[in-house]
Motif scaffolding. Structure first.
Motif, PDB file in Angstrom:
ATOM      1  N   LEU A   1       0.832  -1.206   0.000  1.00 34.94           N
ATOM      2  CA  LEU A   1       0.000   0.000   0.000  1.00 34.94           C
ATOM      3  C   LEU A   1       0.873   1.265   0.000  1.00 34.94           C
ATOM      4  O   LEU A   1       0.683   2.187  -0.792  1.00 34.94           O
ATOM      5  CB  LEU A   1      -0.839  -0.029   1.278  1.00 34.94           C
ATOM      6  CG  LEU A   1      -2.240   0.542   1.291  1.00 34.94           C
ATOM      7  CD1 LEU A   1      -3.090  -0.115   0.247  1.00 34.94           C
ATOM      8  CD2 LEU A   1      -2.842   0.333   2.677  1.00 34.94           C
TER       9      LEU A   1
ATOM     10  N   GLN B   1       2.955   1.559  -3.227  1.00 41.74           N
ATOM     11  CA  GLN B   1       2.143   2.063  -4.343  1.00 41.74           C
ATOM     12  C   GLN B   1       2.013   3.577  -4.290  1.00 41.74           C
ATOM     13  O   GLN B   1       2.167   4.263  -5.290  1.00 41.74           O
ATOM     14  CB  GLN B   1       0.738   1.467  -4.270  1.00 41.74           C
ATOM     15  CG  GLN B   1       0.593   0.124  -4.899  1.00 41.74           C
ATOM     16  CD  GLN B   1      -0.833  -0.348  -4.755  1.00 41.74           C
ATOM     17  OE1 GLN B   1      -1.402  -0.306  -3.670  1.00 41.74           O
ATOM     18  NE2 GLN B   1      -1.429  -0.793  -5.831  1.00 41.74           N
ATOM     19  N   ARG B   2       1.683   4.083  -3.088  1.00 44.56           N
ATOM     20  CA  ARG B   2       1.508   5.512  -2.955  1.00 44.56           C
ATOM     21  C   ARG B   2       2.791   6.256  -3.322  1.00 44.56           C
ATOM     22  O   ARG B   2       2.783   7.237  -4.051  1.00 44.56           O
ATOM     23  CB  ARG B   2       1.062   5.862  -1.528  1.00 44.56           C
ATOM     24  CG  ARG B   2       1.193   7.318  -1.116  1.00 44.56           C
ATOM     25  CD  ARG B   2       0.590   8.293  -2.121  1.00 44.56           C
ATOM     26  NE  ARG B   2      -0.736   7.916  -2.552  1.00 44.56           N
ATOM     27  CZ  ARG B   2      -1.846   8.341  -1.974  1.00 44.56           C
ATOM     28  NH1 ARG B   2      -1.782   9.163  -0.986  1.00 44.56           N
ATOM     29  NH2 ARG B   2      -3.016   7.937  -2.429  1.00 44.56           N
ATOM     30  N   HIS B   3       3.918   5.733  -2.856  1.00 42.61           N
ATOM     31  CA  HIS B   3       5.176   6.432  -3.111  1.00 42.61           C
ATOM     32  C   HIS B   3       5.625   6.284  -4.544  1.00 42.61           C
ATOM     33  O   HIS B   3       6.294   7.157  -5.075  1.00 42.61           O
ATOM     34  CB  HIS B   3       6.238   5.971  -2.112  1.00 42.61           C
ATOM     35  CG  HIS B   3       6.049   6.613  -0.784  1.00 42.61           C
ATOM     36  ND1 HIS B   3       6.715   7.748  -0.432  1.00 42.61           N
ATOM     37  CD2 HIS B   3       5.213   6.335   0.216  1.00 42.61           C
ATOM     38  CE1 HIS B   3       6.304   8.119   0.754  1.00 42.61           C
ATOM     39  NE2 HIS B   3       5.386   7.277   1.174  1.00 42.61           N
TER      40      HIS B   3
ATOM     41  N   ARG C   1       8.428   2.686   1.765  1.00 39.98           N
ATOM     42  CA  ARG C   1       9.230   3.800   1.246  1.00 39.98           C
ATOM     43  C   ARG C   1      10.576   3.317   0.717  1.00 39.98           C
ATOM     44  O   ARG C   1      11.025   3.723  -0.351  1.00 39.98           O
ATOM     45  CB  ARG C   1       9.446   4.837   2.347  1.00 39.98           C
ATOM     46  CG  ARG C   1       8.213   5.664   2.631  1.00 39.98           C
ATOM     47  CD  ARG C   1       8.406   6.547   3.855  1.00 39.98           C
ATOM     48  NE  ARG C   1       7.337   7.532   3.948  1.00 39.98           N
ATOM     49  CZ  ARG C   1       6.134   7.287   4.450  1.00 39.98           C
ATOM     50  NH1 ARG C   1       5.845   6.086   4.905  1.00 39.98           N
ATOM     51  NH2 ARG C   1       5.223   8.225   4.484  1.00 39.98           N
TER      52      ARG C   1
ATOM     53  N   TRP D   1      -0.304  14.749   0.924  1.00 42.35           N
ATOM     54  CA  TRP D   1       0.691  14.961  -0.128  1.00 42.35           C
ATOM     55  C   TRP D   1       0.139  15.972  -1.129  1.00 42.35           C
ATOM     56  O   TRP D   1      -1.017  15.864  -1.552  1.00 42.35           O
ATOM     57  CB  TRP D   1       0.989  13.656  -0.846  1.00 42.35           C
ATOM     58  CG  TRP D   1       1.983  12.795  -0.149  1.00 42.35           C
ATOM     59  CD1 TRP D   1       3.332  13.009  -0.055  1.00 42.35           C
ATOM     60  CD2 TRP D   1       1.722  11.586   0.554  1.00 42.35           C
ATOM     61  NE1 TRP D   1       3.918  12.001   0.667  1.00 42.35           N
ATOM     62  CE2 TRP D   1       2.967  11.118   1.044  1.00 42.35           C
ATOM     63  CE3 TRP D   1       0.575  10.851   0.814  1.00 42.35           C
ATOM     64  CZ2 TRP D   1       3.083   9.935   1.779  1.00 42.35           C
ATOM     65  CZ3 TRP D   1       0.695   9.692   1.548  1.00 42.35           C
ATOM     66  CH2 TRP D   1       1.927   9.245   2.018  1.00 42.35           C
TER      67      TRP D   1
ATOM     68  N   VAL E   1      -1.233  14.602  -4.735  1.00 42.94           N
ATOM     69  CA  VAL E   1      -2.227  13.543  -4.769  1.00 42.94           C
ATOM     70  C   VAL E   1      -3.591  14.184  -4.565  1.00 42.94           C
ATOM     71  O   VAL E   1      -3.694  15.232  -3.925  1.00 42.94           O
ATOM     72  CB  VAL E   1      -1.909  12.520  -3.648  1.00 42.94           C
ATOM     73  CG1 VAL E   1      -2.953  11.457  -3.555  1.00 42.94           C
ATOM     74  CG2 VAL E   1      -0.543  11.902  -3.882  1.00 42.94           C
TER      75      VAL E   1
ATOM     76  N   LEU F   1      -6.553   5.755   0.277  1.00 43.18           N
ATOM     77  CA  LEU F   1      -5.378   5.213   0.982  1.00 43.18           C
ATOM     78  C   LEU F   1      -5.640   5.145   2.478  1.00 43.18           C
ATOM     79  O   LEU F   1      -5.325   4.148   3.135  1.00 43.18           O
ATOM     80  CB  LEU F   1      -4.145   6.076   0.710  1.00 43.18           C
ATOM     81  CG  LEU F   1      -2.899   5.635   1.492  1.00 43.18           C
ATOM     82  CD1 LEU F   1      -2.339   4.326   0.958  1.00 43.18           C
ATOM     83  CD2 LEU F   1      -1.814   6.699   1.468  1.00 43.18           C
TER      84      LEU F   1
ATOM     85  N   ARG G   1      -7.768   2.324   3.258  1.00 41.52           N
ATOM     86  CA  ARG G   1      -6.999   1.086   3.091  1.00 41.52           C
ATOM     87  C   ARG G   1      -6.069   0.873   4.289  1.00 41.52           C
ATOM     88  O   ARG G   1      -5.873  -0.252   4.732  1.00 41.52           O
ATOM     89  CB  ARG G   1      -6.180   1.140   1.792  1.00 41.52           C
ATOM     90  CG  ARG G   1      -7.010   1.270   0.544  1.00 41.52           C
ATOM     91  CD  ARG G   1      -7.508  -0.051   0.024  1.00 41.52           C
ATOM     92  NE  ARG G   1      -6.479  -0.784  -0.705  1.00 41.52           N
ATOM     93  CZ  ARG G   1      -6.319  -2.094  -0.650  1.00 41.52           C
ATOM     94  NH1 ARG G   1      -7.094  -2.803   0.121  1.00 41.52           N
ATOM     95  NH2 ARG G   1      -5.398  -2.694  -1.359  1.00 41.52           N
ATOM     96  N   MET G   2      -5.482   1.973   4.798  1.00 40.35           N
ATOM     97  CA  MET G   2      -4.600   1.832   5.953  1.00 40.35           C
ATOM     98  C   MET G   2      -5.381   1.376   7.180  1.00 40.35           C
ATOM     99  O   MET G   2      -4.831   0.777   8.093  1.00 40.35           O
ATOM    100  CB  MET G   2      -3.862   3.143   6.247  1.00 40.35           C
ATOM    101  CG  MET G   2      -2.795   3.472   5.218  1.00 40.35           C
ATOM    102  SD  MET G   2      -1.542   4.641   5.796  1.00 40.35           S
ATOM    103  CE  MET G   2      -2.454   6.150   5.863  1.00 40.35           C
TER     104      MET G   2
END
Lengths: 257, 318
Positions: free
Chosen positions: A12, A15-17, A111, B94, B97, B105, B108-109
Motif C-alpha cells: 500500500l 504504491q503511494r510512493h 518507502r 501529499w 495527490v 489510501l 486502506r490503511m
C-alpha cells in the motif's frame, strides 16, 4: 497473518510512493538526466584514459563504467532518502498514518522499496541507452548485477534512514552526506577502477563495501560470473543490508510508536 | 467515552549534564461523555497538544490511566486506533495527490478492502462537500478545503471519538463557521469530538464543555456558562493614561473591588459585584489620586475572564 498484513501494508505504502514519482515529472527528469549525461560524456573519456590498461573498445569501457555509475547512483540516491522521510515526519503525513492500525514497519519498508525499484528503473534506462553505444552483457549476469544493485540500494537507503532519524537535523545532512559520500565513491573506484591505484589505496578500498559491489558488478558485466568478487559482493551487501534494515527499523519504531 | 486519571508526561531536553526535564503534563483527570464536543483550552506550552497526542496514541504516557471508547490506552493502543480519528494541526496530505486518492489510501490503511475504501471515499467526498474537487491535487485546495479533507481523512473509518488539534487555526471567519457546522454534524451522527483551541469564541460557541489546562494541570472544567458564572459579578475594563502603579494601589484598596488584574501597561480589569455602583466610586478615587483615565467599560464575565482568573494570563494577548 502478521506477515500477510505487513506485506499488504508495505504494498500500500509502496504504491503511494511510486505514484508520487510519476506525479513529479521534474523528479523523473532530473533523476535520469545526470546518469544519462554521464553515459554520453564520460565513456569516451574513459576509453582514452584506460588505453594503457588495454581498453580499446566502447564495449570494454562501458563494462567498466556502467557498474561504477550504478554504484554512484545507489550511494547518492540512498543517502538522500532520509531527507524525504524527515520531511514527511515534519509535515504530519506519517503522523496521520500512525493513528491507523497500519503496520509501522510497512511505513518504512514501503518507502525503502520504492527507492529500490526506482533505482532499478534508472539502471534499466542507462543500460538500454548504453547498448546501442556498444555495451553487451549476458542477460543472466545483468540480472544478477541488478540484484546486487537492489540490495546495495536497500543498504544505502536504510542506512540513510537510520542516520537521518538519529541526527534529525535537516541542515546538517547535506554537508554530512558530502563528507561521507565523496571518499566512499572514490574508494569504490566508481569512475576510474582502482587497478590504477597505488597499493595502499587499494588496501583501504578493500574495507569499502561499495568497492566490492562495484567490482562484483564489473565482473558480471565482463561475463566473469565465477570471479570471487561476485560472491563476495553478494555476501557483503546481504549482510550489510540486513544490519541496516534492522537498525533503521529499531530507530524508526522507537520514534514512531 | 474518554476518561483519564493522573495522565502524566515529561520530556528530557538536551543531553548530558545540561539536560533538564520538562513536566509537560502532570496529572490530568478528564471525563468526556459520549456525543459531547469537548474543548481543551490553554496557553501555548500548557500541555494541551501533549495531552491530545497521548490520547491519540502518538505519545506514550509516563503514568496515569486513560480509557477511550472502553479500551485501555496503555494496554491496547492498537485497538484505540480503530476507534479514534486524529487530525493534526497542520493536516498531513501529499501535495501531488488528490483528495479522493488520499481518502482511499487512508481507508486502506484502516484495513478496508479496495472496493469498500472506494465506497467510503466517495461518501466522504459527498459528506464534506468535496466532490467537485475530488480529482484535483491537494496543493490546489484553499485553506478551508484542505481542512475539510483533513477531517474527512480523520473520520473515514467512522470512529467513535475524533481528536482535532486546533481545527480552525488560520482559517478565515467564513471557513471557521463552516468548520463548526461540520463538527456539529459529526456530533449529530453520534461522534464524540475532542478539540484543542485557543479561540475563546470557538470554545464558547461550539463546545458543550471545556477544560482549561495550565502548566500541565487542569485548572478549570465545566460548561462555558457555568465557568463564567463562577466569576460572580461584573468586570470593569479600565484604560489608564498615566500612573498605573498608583492606580493599582488606590483601586486595590477599595473594598468593592474583589480582584484586580493588570493587563499590559495601561489596562486594568476589576472584578466587582455590581458595575453600576462601582463606576462612580472608581471615578472619584482615580480623580482624587490624580490618575488620568481614558476609558472604562463594563461587561459580563467572558471566557477570557475565566481564563485570566484561572491562569493569570489572557489568551487574547497572543
Amino acid at each position: 497473518m502478521k506477515a500477510v498484513k505487513l506485506a499488504r501494508d508495505t504494498w500500500l505504502i509502496f504504491q503511494r510512493h511510486f505514484l508520487l514519482v510519476g506525479r513529479s515529472p521534474l523528479y523523473v527528469v532530473f533523476g535520469l538526466a545526470t546518469p544519462v549525461g554521464y553515459v554520453f560524456l564520460f565513456a569516451p573519456l574513459l576509453k582514452l584514459a584506460l588505453k594503457a590498461k588495454g581498453v580499446t573498445t566502447y564495449t570494454q569501457a562501458f563494462r567498466i563504467y556502467i557498474p561504477g555509475l550504478l554504484t554512484v547512483m545507489a550511494i547518492l540516491g540512498g543517502a538522500y532518502a532520509g531527507f524525504g522521510l524527515l520531511r514527511e515526519l515534519r509535515t504530519g503525513i506519517i503522523e496521520r498514518a500512525r493513528v491507523t492500525p497500519v503496520s509501522r514497519l510497512a511505513l518504512m519498508l514501503g518507502r525503502a522499496l520504492r527507492e529500490v525499484v526506482w533505482m532499478l528503473a534508472q539502471a534499466a534506462v542507462i543500460t538500454l541507452l548504453a547498448i546501442p553505444l556498444g555495451l553487451s552483457v549476458p542477460i543472466g549476469n545483468l540480472l544478477l548485477a541488478y540484484l546486487i544493485l537492489a540490495i546495495l540500494t536497500l543498504f544505502a537507503v536504510t542506512l540513510s534512514y537510520a542516520v537521518t532519524l538519529t541526527v534529525r537535523n535537516e541542515a546538517a545532512l547535506p554537508p554530512m552526506i558530502n563528507t561521507v559520500s565523496q571518499p566512499v565513491m572514490l574508494l569504490a573506484g566508481v569512475l576510474l577502477p582502482l587497478t590504477l591505484a597505488p597499493l595502499w589505496l587499494v588496501s583501504i578500498a578493500r574495507w569499502n563495501p561499495f568497492y566490492w559491489a562495484t567490482n562484483g558488478m564489473r565482473d558480471l558485466f565482463n561475463s566473469d560470473i565465477g570471479a570471487s568478487a561476485v560472491w563476495i559482493s553478494v555476501v557483503i551487501v546481504v549482510v550489510l543490508a540486513t544490519l541496516t534494515v534492522t537498525w533503521s527499523v529499531r530507530v524508526f519504531s522507537r520514534l514512531v510508536r | 467515552m474518554i476518561e483519564t486519571t493522573g495522565l502524566r508526561k515529561s520530556f528530557h531536553m538536551g543531553k548530558g549534564r545540561k539536560s533538564t526535564t520538562v513536566e509537560a503534563v502532570r496529572g490530568v483527570d478528564l471525563a468526556v461523555a459520549e456525543g459531547e464536543i469537548f474543548g481543551f483550552l490553554g496557553p501555548n506550552g500548557a500541555g494541551k497538544t501533549t495531552t491530545l497526542r497521548m490520547l491519540a496514541t502518538l505519545l506514550k504516557p509516563d503514568g496515569g490511566k486513560a480509557t477511550i471508547a472502553g479500551v485501555d490506552l496503555q494496554e491496547d493502543p492498537g485497538e484505540v486506533r480503530r476507534k479514534v480519528g486524529y487530525v493534526a494541526q497542520g493536516g498531513g496530505t501529499w501535495d501531488e495527490v488528490s483528495a479522493e486518492e488520499e481518502l482511499v489510501l487512508q481507508a486502506r490503511m484502516h484495513g478496508f478492502s479496495k472496493a469498500e475504501a472506494k465506497r467510503r471515499a466517495t461518501a466522504a467526498l459527498e459528506a464534506f462537500d468535496l466532490t467537485e474537487y475530488a480529482g484535483r491535487r491537494c496543493k490546489t485546495y484553499s485553506g478551508g478545503q484542505r481542512r475539510r479533507v483533513d477531517i474527512a481523512l480523520g473520520v473515514i473509518h467512522a470512529p467513535q471519538v475524533l481528536f482535532l488539534d486546533e481545527p480552525t487555526a488560520g482559517l478565515d471567519p467564513q471557513s471557521r463557521a463552516h468548520m463548526w457546522e461540520e463538527v456539529r454534524r459529526l456530533r449529530e451522527n453520534g461522534m464524540t469530538v475532542f478539540i484543542t483551541t485557543h479561540y475563546l469564541e470557538e470554545a464558547d460557541v461550539l463546545c458543550d464543555r471545556i477544560a482549561i489546562i495550565d502548566h500541565g494541570e487542569i485548572v478549570a472544567e465545566g460548561t462555558p456558562d457555568a465557568l463564567k458564572r463562577e466569576i460572580s459579578g461584573d468586570v470593569l475594563a479600565v484604560t489608564l493614561n498615566g500612573d498605573t502603579p498608583q492606580a493599582v494601589e488606590v483601586l486595590g484598596a477599595l473594598p468593592l473591588v474583589n480582584k484586580l488584574e493588570v493587563l499590559e501597561e495601561v489596562g486594568l480589569r476589576l472584578y466587582v459585584d455590581s458595575g453600576a455602583t462601582a463606576i462612580p466610586q472608581i471615578l472619584r478615587v482615580l480623580e482624587a489620586s490624580g490618575v488620568e483615565m481614558d476609558a472604562i467599560e463594563l461587561h459580563r464575565p467572558s471566557l477570557d475572564d475565566v481564563f485570566l482568573t484561572k491562569t493569570g494570563r489572557s489568551l487574547r494577548e497572543k
